[in-house]
Design a protein around this motif. Structure first.
Motif, PDB file in Angstrom:
ATOM      1  N   THR A 191     -14.279 -33.138 -11.885  1.00 41.12           N
ATOM      2  CA  THR A 191     -13.465 -33.807 -10.867  1.00 41.12           C
ATOM      3  C   THR A 191     -13.234 -32.887  -9.669  1.00 41.12           C
ATOM      4  O   THR A 191     -13.296 -33.321  -8.514  1.00 41.12           O
ATOM      5  CB  THR A 191     -12.110 -34.238 -11.464  1.00 41.12           C
ATOM      6  OG1 THR A 191     -12.346 -35.082 -12.585  1.00 41.12           O
ATOM      7  CG2 THR A 191     -11.278 -34.976 -10.424  1.00 41.12           C
ATOM      8  N   PHE A 192     -12.997 -31.628  -9.938  1.00 42.79           N
ATOM      9  CA  PHE A 192     -12.810 -30.633  -8.874  1.00 42.79           C
ATOM     10  C   PHE A 192     -14.041 -30.599  -7.960  1.00 42.79           C
ATOM     11  O   PHE A 192     -13.908 -30.540  -6.729  1.00 42.79           O
ATOM     12  CB  PHE A 192     -12.581 -29.262  -9.503  1.00 42.79           C
ATOM     13  CG  PHE A 192     -12.473 -28.132  -8.507  1.00 42.79           C
ATOM     14  CD1 PHE A 192     -11.273 -27.862  -7.866  1.00 42.79           C
ATOM     15  CD2 PHE A 192     -13.576 -27.346  -8.203  1.00 42.79           C
ATOM     16  CE1 PHE A 192     -11.165 -26.827  -6.951  1.00 42.79           C
ATOM     17  CE2 PHE A 192     -13.489 -26.309  -7.293  1.00 42.79           C
ATOM     18  CZ  PHE A 192     -12.284 -26.049  -6.662  1.00 42.79           C
ATOM     19  N   GLU A 193     -15.222 -30.655  -8.541  1.00 47.37           N
ATOM     20  CA  GLU A 193     -16.459 -30.605  -7.757  1.00 47.37           C
ATOM     21  C   GLU A 193     -16.554 -31.780  -6.789  1.00 47.37           C
ATOM     22  O   GLU A 193     -16.998 -31.625  -5.645  1.00 47.37           O
ATOM     23  CB  GLU A 193     -17.673 -30.594  -8.698  1.00 47.37           C
ATOM     24  CG  GLU A 193     -17.836 -29.291  -9.468  1.00 47.37           C
ATOM     25  CD  GLU A 193     -18.743 -29.416 -10.671  1.00 47.37           C
ATOM     26  OE1 GLU A 193     -19.397 -30.475 -10.815  1.00 47.37           O
ATOM     27  OE2 GLU A 193     -18.801 -28.464 -11.480  1.00 47.37           O
ATOM     28  N   VAL A 194     -16.137 -32.958  -7.238  1.00 44.69           N
ATOM     29  CA  VAL A 194     -16.186 -34.137  -6.373  1.00 44.69           C
ATOM     30  C   VAL A 194     -15.146 -34.039  -5.266  1.00 44.69           C
ATOM     31  O   VAL A 194     -15.410 -34.364  -4.106  1.00 44.69           O
ATOM     32  CB  VAL A 194     -15.977 -35.426  -7.199  1.00 44.69           C
ATOM     33  CG1 VAL A 194     -15.879 -36.637  -6.278  1.00 44.69           C
ATOM     34  CG2 VAL A 194     -17.118 -35.613  -8.189  1.00 44.69           C
ATOM     35  N   VAL A 195     -13.953 -33.572  -5.615  1.00 43.06           N
ATOM     36  CA  VAL A 195     -12.863 -33.492  -4.641  1.00 43.06           C
ATOM     37  C   VAL A 195     -13.188 -32.492  -3.525  1.00 43.06           C
ATOM     38  O   VAL A 195     -12.952 -32.770  -2.346  1.00 43.06           O
ATOM     39  CB  VAL A 195     -11.540 -33.116  -5.335  1.00 43.06           C
ATOM     40  CG1 VAL A 195     -10.460 -32.803  -4.298  1.00 43.06           C
ATOM     41  CG2 VAL A 195     -11.085 -34.252  -6.228  1.00 43.06           C
ATOM     42  N   ILE A 196     -13.743 -31.331  -3.873  1.00 45.39           N
ATOM     43  CA  ILE A 196     -14.021 -30.343  -2.825  1.00 45.39           C
ATOM     44  C   ILE A 196     -15.189 -30.778  -1.942  1.00 45.39           C
ATOM     45  O   ILE A 196     -15.294 -30.336  -0.798  1.00 45.39           O
ATOM     46  CB  ILE A 196     -14.265 -28.933  -3.382  1.00 45.39           C
ATOM     47  CG1 ILE A 196     -15.503 -28.872  -4.278  1.00 45.39           C
ATOM     48  CG2 ILE A 196     -13.045 -28.434  -4.120  1.00 45.39           C
ATOM     49  CD1 ILE A 196     -15.888 -27.454  -4.672  1.00 45.39           C
ATOM     50  N   GLN A 197     -16.047 -31.671  -2.449  1.00 45.56           N
ATOM     51  CA  GLN A 197     -17.083 -32.236  -1.593  1.00 45.56           C
ATOM     52  C   GLN A 197     -16.444 -33.010  -0.443  1.00 45.56           C
ATOM     53  O   GLN A 197     -16.983 -33.067   0.666  1.00 45.56           O
ATOM     54  CB  GLN A 197     -18.008 -33.151  -2.398  1.00 45.56           C
ATOM     55  CG  GLN A 197     -18.978 -32.389  -3.302  1.00 45.56           C
ATOM     56  CD  GLN A 197     -19.841 -33.291  -4.145  1.00 45.56           C
ATOM     57  OE1 GLN A 197     -19.444 -34.403  -4.496  1.00 45.56           O
ATOM     58  NE2 GLN A 197     -21.033 -32.835  -4.475  1.00 45.56           N
ATOM     59  N   LEU A 198     -15.279 -33.581  -0.727  1.00 42.85           N
ATOM     60  CA  LEU A 198     -14.540 -34.294   0.314  1.00 42.85           C
ATOM     61  C   LEU A 198     -14.137 -33.350   1.440  1.00 42.85           C
ATOM     62  O   LEU A 198     -14.115 -33.733   2.612  1.00 42.85           O
ATOM     63  CB  LEU A 198     -13.295 -34.949  -0.297  1.00 42.85           C
ATOM     64  CG  LEU A 198     -12.425 -35.787   0.632  1.00 42.85           C
ATOM     65  CD1 LEU A 198     -13.223 -36.919   1.241  1.00 42.85           C
ATOM     66  CD2 LEU A 198     -11.224 -36.339  -0.143  1.00 42.85           C
ATOM     67  N   GLY A 199     -13.853 -32.095   1.117  1.00 37.79           N
ATOM     68  CA  GLY A 199     -13.501 -31.115   2.142  1.00 37.79           C
ATOM     69  C   GLY A 199     -14.636 -30.891   3.115  1.00 37.79           C
ATOM     70  O   GLY A 199     -14.429 -30.827   4.336  1.00 37.79           O
ATOM     71  N   ALA A 200     -15.859 -30.767   2.588  1.00 41.36           N
ATOM     72  CA  ALA A 200     -17.020 -30.577   3.450  1.00 41.36           C
ATOM     73  C   ALA A 200     -17.272 -31.818   4.302  1.00 41.36           C
ATOM     74  O   ALA A 200     -17.643 -31.717   5.481  1.00 41.36           O
ATOM     75  CB  ALA A 200     -18.249 -30.259   2.600  1.00 41.36           C
ATOM     76  N   VAL A 201     -17.055 -32.992   3.720  1.00 43.27           N
ATOM     77  CA  VAL A 201     -17.273 -34.237   4.454  1.00 43.27           C
ATOM     78  C   VAL A 201     -16.249 -34.393   5.581  1.00 43.27           C
ATOM     79  O   VAL A 201     -16.560 -34.918   6.658  1.00 43.27           O
ATOM     80  CB  VAL A 201     -17.220 -35.438   3.491  1.00 43.27           C
ATOM     81  CG1 VAL A 201     -17.216 -36.749   4.259  1.00 43.27           C
ATOM     82  CG2 VAL A 201     -18.414 -35.401   2.547  1.00 43.27           C
ATOM     83  N   LEU A 202     -15.023 -33.929   5.356  1.00 48.83           N
ATOM     84  CA  LEU A 202     -14.012 -33.971   6.415  1.00 48.83           C
ATOM     85  C   LEU A 202     -14.450 -33.140   7.624  1.00 48.83           C
ATOM     86  O   LEU A 202     -14.102 -33.462   8.764  1.00 48.83           O
ATOM     87  CB  LEU A 202     -12.670 -33.459   5.880  1.00 48.83           C
ATOM     88  CG  LEU A 202     -11.897 -34.405   4.955  1.00 48.83           C
ATOM     89  CD1 LEU A 202     -10.697 -33.687   4.343  1.00 48.83           C
ATOM     90  CD2 LEU A 202     -11.448 -35.641   5.716  1.00 48.83           C
ATOM     91  N   ALA A 203     -15.224 -32.094   7.361  1.00 51.55           N
ATOM     92  CA  ALA A 203     -15.755 -31.273   8.457  1.00 51.55           C
ATOM     93  C   ALA A 203     -16.664 -32.105   9.351  1.00 51.55           C
ATOM     94  O   ALA A 203     -16.629 -31.984  10.581  1.00 51.55           O
ATOM     95  CB  ALA A 203     -16.518 -30.070   7.891  1.00 51.55           C
ATOM     96  N   VAL A 204     -17.467 -32.968   8.747  1.00 49.93           N
ATOM     97  CA  VAL A 204     -18.345 -33.864   9.518  1.00 49.93           C
ATOM     98  C   VAL A 204     -17.516 -34.841  10.334  1.00 49.93           C
ATOM     99  O   VAL A 204     -17.806 -35.121  11.502  1.00 49.93           O
ATOM    100  CB  VAL A 204     -19.293 -34.638   8.577  1.00 49.93           C
ATOM    101  CG1 VAL A 204     -20.104 -35.671   9.358  1.00 49.93           C
ATOM    102  CG2 VAL A 204     -20.230 -33.682   7.871  1.00 49.93           C
ATOM    103  N   LEU A 205     -16.465 -35.375   9.720  1.00 51.59           N
ATOM    104  CA  LEU A 205     -15.599 -36.334  10.412  1.00 51.59           C
ATOM    105  C   LEU A 205     -14.996 -35.714  11.662  1.00 51.59           C
ATOM    106  O   LEU A 205     -14.875 -36.372  12.700  1.00 51.59           O
ATOM    107  CB  LEU A 205     -14.500 -36.811   9.459  1.00 51.59           C
ATOM    108  CG  LEU A 205     -13.683 -38.030   9.895  1.00 51.59           C
ATOM    109  CD1 LEU A 205     -14.576 -39.226  10.119  1.00 51.59           C
ATOM    110  CD2 LEU A 205     -12.625 -38.340   8.843  1.00 51.59           C
TER     111      LEU A 205
END
Length: 262
Positions: free
Chosen positions: A44-58
């Protein structure tokens, strides 16, 4: 404190690899094995931190996302929300249907190594393709190309295959330039990863607690900061490096971890 150090390490790995065609999920699984960060909580941690990288794109592509909110779907109007919806559809449908199976059986070092190698061969095929480029820039991508790229994105459901690797390869095989395909990957990743993160948090609610929040936030923030730097760097790399170079890296990584882990 040890868990927070692991969270920072995983956040750095995620931020560096999310947008490179080398499989961020694969790197996270293999890194987790090396540092002893495994189990349902780690998944679950792996999926959540992927969101951090995606926020960078946003943040970096905020003007592009605002433009897409005009919902102008006429031909020749440039990239819009319909392109993204079409590209998301194939993989999203299968991801929802097979979410439990994928998470249970495919999130393992052995399957990641297979994905790294198979994805590498796809990238070499795309790099050597003689397909003429008909979409040089992001706004040149057609609805048909968006759908074909989305079909290639199905491959990324196999950890190690890489979302960016499969979509960039799919774009190049359907007449999109390497740079435009890479940028399209960034755009499409935003709604996909938001959805994946939300679904995974809901599924994991029974074995997560409030005490996990600080750890998850450290990983997410680290991935966001590193991801901001990585996105800009990656676009510049895609102007200079052929896709095959990333494939060779994948082969080397798979060979290295084959001897370390297996």
């Amino acid at each position: 404190m040890e868990d927070f150090i692991k969270a920072i390490i995983m956040g750095i790995v995620e931020g560096l690899t999310e947008f490179l065609p080398v499989s961020s999920t694969g790197h996270l699984i293999l890194t987790g094995e090396l540092i002893g960060f495994t189990g349902e909580r780690a998944k679950t941690f792996e999926v959540v931190i992927q969101l951090g990288a995606v926020l960078a794109v946003l943040v970096l592509y905020q003007k592009r996302f605002r433009k897409m909110l005009n919902f102008n779907f006429r031909k020749g109007s440039g990239l819009n929300a319909l392109h993204v919806a079409i590209a998301m559809m194939p993989a999203s449908v299968l991801a929802i249907a097979l979410h439990g199976v994928i998470k249970k059986y495919l999130f393992a070092p052995e399957t990641v190594l297979i994905g790294l190698v198979a994805g590498g061969f796809l990238m070499i095929a795309a790099d050597r393709s003689k397909r003429p480029v008909v979409a040089e820039e992001l706004d040149d991508i057609s609805y048909k190309q968006a759908f074909y790229i989305g079909c290639f994105q199905i491959l990324s459901l196999w950890p190690g295959f890489s979302r960016s690797g499969s979509t960039i390869s799919g774009g190049m095989l359907t007449g999109t330039s390497q740079k435009a395909a890479a940028e399209f990957t960034f755009i499409v990743s935003v709604p996909i990863m938001f959805g994946a993160s939300a679904a995974d948090l809901i599924d994991s609610r029974d074995f997560l607690s409030m005490s996990d929040v600080p750890l998850f936030l450290v990983g997410l923030i680290t991935a966001f900061v590193v991801g901001m730097i990585a996105v800009v760097t990656f676009i510049n790399l895609m102007k200079k490096l052929r896709l095959s170079y990333f494939a060779y890296y994948r082969f080397a990584l798979a060979a290295l971890f084959f001897f370390i882990i297996l």
